[in-house]
Design an enzyme around this catalytic site. Structure first.
Site, PDB file in Angstrom:
ATOM      1  N   CYS A   1      -3.766   4.134   6.054  1.00 19.91           N
ATOM      2  CA  CYS A   1      -3.914   2.971   6.931  1.00 19.91           C
ATOM      3  C   CYS A   1      -4.064   3.386   8.381  1.00 19.91           C
ATOM      4  CB  CYS A   1      -2.712   2.036   6.776  1.00 19.91           C
ATOM      5  SG  CYS A   1      -2.544   1.312   5.139  1.00 19.91           S
TER       6      CYS A   1
ATOM      7  N   GLU B   1       3.517  -3.912   6.379  1.00 15.36           N
ATOM      8  CA  GLU B   1       2.608  -2.927   6.966  1.00 15.36           C
ATOM      9  C   GLU B   1       1.371  -2.939   6.093  1.00 15.36           C
ATOM     10  OE1 GLU B   1       0.315  -0.036   7.176  1.00 15.36           O
ATOM     11  OE2 GLU B   1       1.946   1.284   6.530  1.00 15.36           O
TER      12      GLU B   1
END
Length: 461
Positions: A268, A234
């Site tokens: 993010c 990720e």
């Protein structure tokens, strides 16, 4: 980079730690391997009991660990407490659902017969020790969303946390031990990034998961690819936030502020690129800028603070470079854009308009409270701008038009599409991205199965 707690609100070094040497690393790898041999056969009921106990302990320790997180990486204290609560919720969710998520699956009867079997099934079995390389921005949540499913699946965990959150890393190890897990079930490795490759190449480590930067992801994926080991990555995100004419503009602008500055903008999945239909652009921009200007920047330990400092001096310098590059290339600064005086690594909520493809901030992730505004003439142009990014983590769309909903779901290149709200993670929903945002999924049934040996069991007639 030293392993140390440095308070980003004032630059004061609070604690330093010696990195573990080769002998201690070897001891912990041996322990992980030995523990897995027995822990993998632990019944689901016992795994769930232990994880429920860890969640209960975490509830009681919420004020203490929240303060630790805030002093290590700067998130506002109220957000730190919310992160602790979210972790306990996810632990309970996996404790309650893991057994059903990993239950044996039986193929259709006709397919079993056609294969020549008397019976057949698919079983999910654990892989072994899994190395988690985790970031500082959500220092508790990022680890728990790996650890809870991994432990419930019968794996054991090895944590290499970011070097600026060592107290949080050690707290996590102690939490699981206090809950009754044996020492080798979850271990923190206080090491620098230079030791990661050797651990990844160790045959006792069966898989790896990383949340972090694209360069870090490339490095881990390269080593694991060479060793033919499973990885889940990720990585970065530069999520679009699209506003169409049918949207509730007041609400869209209000939530846009939170979506951009959550965790001081260091997320993010924070919305970063605000793509607004030309018919409502001016109204949205006015409300959005007003909301960003109204935020209180200050001491993250104060209850009223909305935006604290960035996690490091280098992080602030990197953000400033992106803003200055955009300004030199013709972007308009609608608010913010100037480093404040005083101690700490603070940066004001900033909105830039007039963004072009030549600007670095168009293609790079801005990890801090800086938003970019784009004007789109129609839906097609909005999709084009949204997809014009190397990242594809999540996305946000504001519309009440069902035909537009279908188009955005079909055409946006992202691991999630959130309508009329901001991106959020929940243990029941898969989380991850496409393109340079990584691969694989965390959370939900998809996440718990990532580190399982998906085994076909076939019996002859």
């Amino acid at each position: 980079m030293p392993i140390a707690t440095v308070n980003p609100a004032n630059g004061e070094t609070l604690r330093t730690y010696e990195a573990m040497g080769p002998e201690e690393i070897e001891r912990r790898l041996q322990l992980a391997e030995a523990t897995f041999r027995t822990y993998r056969t632990t019944p689901f009921a016992e795994r769930a009991r232990l994880l429920h106990r860890a969640a209960g302990l975490l509830d009681g320790l919420q004020p203490d660990i929240a303060r630790v997180m805030t002093t290590e990486m700067g998130k506002p204290i109220k957000q730190a407490r919310a992160e602790v609560a979210k972790c306990a919720k996810a632990m309970r969710w996996y404790a309650e659902h893991a057994e059903s998520l990993l239950a044996d699956e039986e193929p259709a009867g006709d397919d079993v017969k056609d294969s020549g079997a008397s019976r057949a099934l698919v079983r999910y079995r654990p892989l072994g020790p899994v190395l988690a390389v985790m970031p500082w921005n959500f220092p508790l949540w990022q680890v728990i969303r790996f650890a809870a499913p991994a432990l419930m699946a019968g794996n054991v965990g090895l944590l290499k946390h970011a070097s600026n959150v060592p107290q949080t890393a050690l707290f996590l190890e102690d939490l699981f031990h206090q809950a009754g897990y044996s020492e080798g079930t979850f271990q923190t490795l206080l090491i620098g990034s230079g030791e990661v490759e050797e651990i990844l190449r160790d045959e006792r480590v069966k898989a790896a998961t990383l949340t972090g930067s694209e360069p870090a992801g490339r490095a881990v994926a390269s080593v694991c690819g060479d060793m033919v080991k499973k990885t889940v990555l990720e990585l970065g995100g530069s999520d679009p936030y699209v506003v169409m004419p049918s949207a509730d503009i007041d609400r869209a602008a209000r939530i846009a502020v939170t979506a951009r500055v959550q965790n001081n903008g260091q997320s993010c999945i924070a919305a970063k690129r605000f793509i607004v239909h030309t018919d409502v652009y001016d109204a949205f921009a006015e409300r959005f800028v007003e909301g960003m200007k109204a935020l209180k920047v200050g001491d993250p330990l104060e209850e009223g603070t909305d935006v604290g400092p960035l996690s490091s001096e280098q992080g602030r310098a990197d953000l400033e470079e992106l803003v200055d590059d955009a300004r030199r290339s013709g972007a308009s600064v609608l608010c913010g854009g100037e480093r404040p005086d005083g101690d700490g690594w603070f940066y004001p909520p900033t909105v830039l308009a007039g963004i072009t493809r030549e600007m670095r901030i168009h293609r790079e992730e801005a990890f801090g409270p800086v938003a970019t505004l784009y004007r789109a003439g129609d839906l097609d142009e909005a999709v084009l701008i949204a997809n014009d990014s190397p990242f594809g983590l999540s996305s946000n769309v504001w519309t009440r038009d069902e035909a537009e909903v279908d188009r955005f779901v079909r055409d946006l290149e992202a691991g999630g599409v959130f309508f009329n709200g901001m991106t959020a993670s929940h243990p029941a929903f898969p989380f991850g991205g496409v393109k340079r945002s990584g691969y694989g999924r965390e959370l939900s049934g998809h996440g718990i199965r990532e580190f399982c040996n998906i085994t076909t069991v076939w019996h002859g007639a």
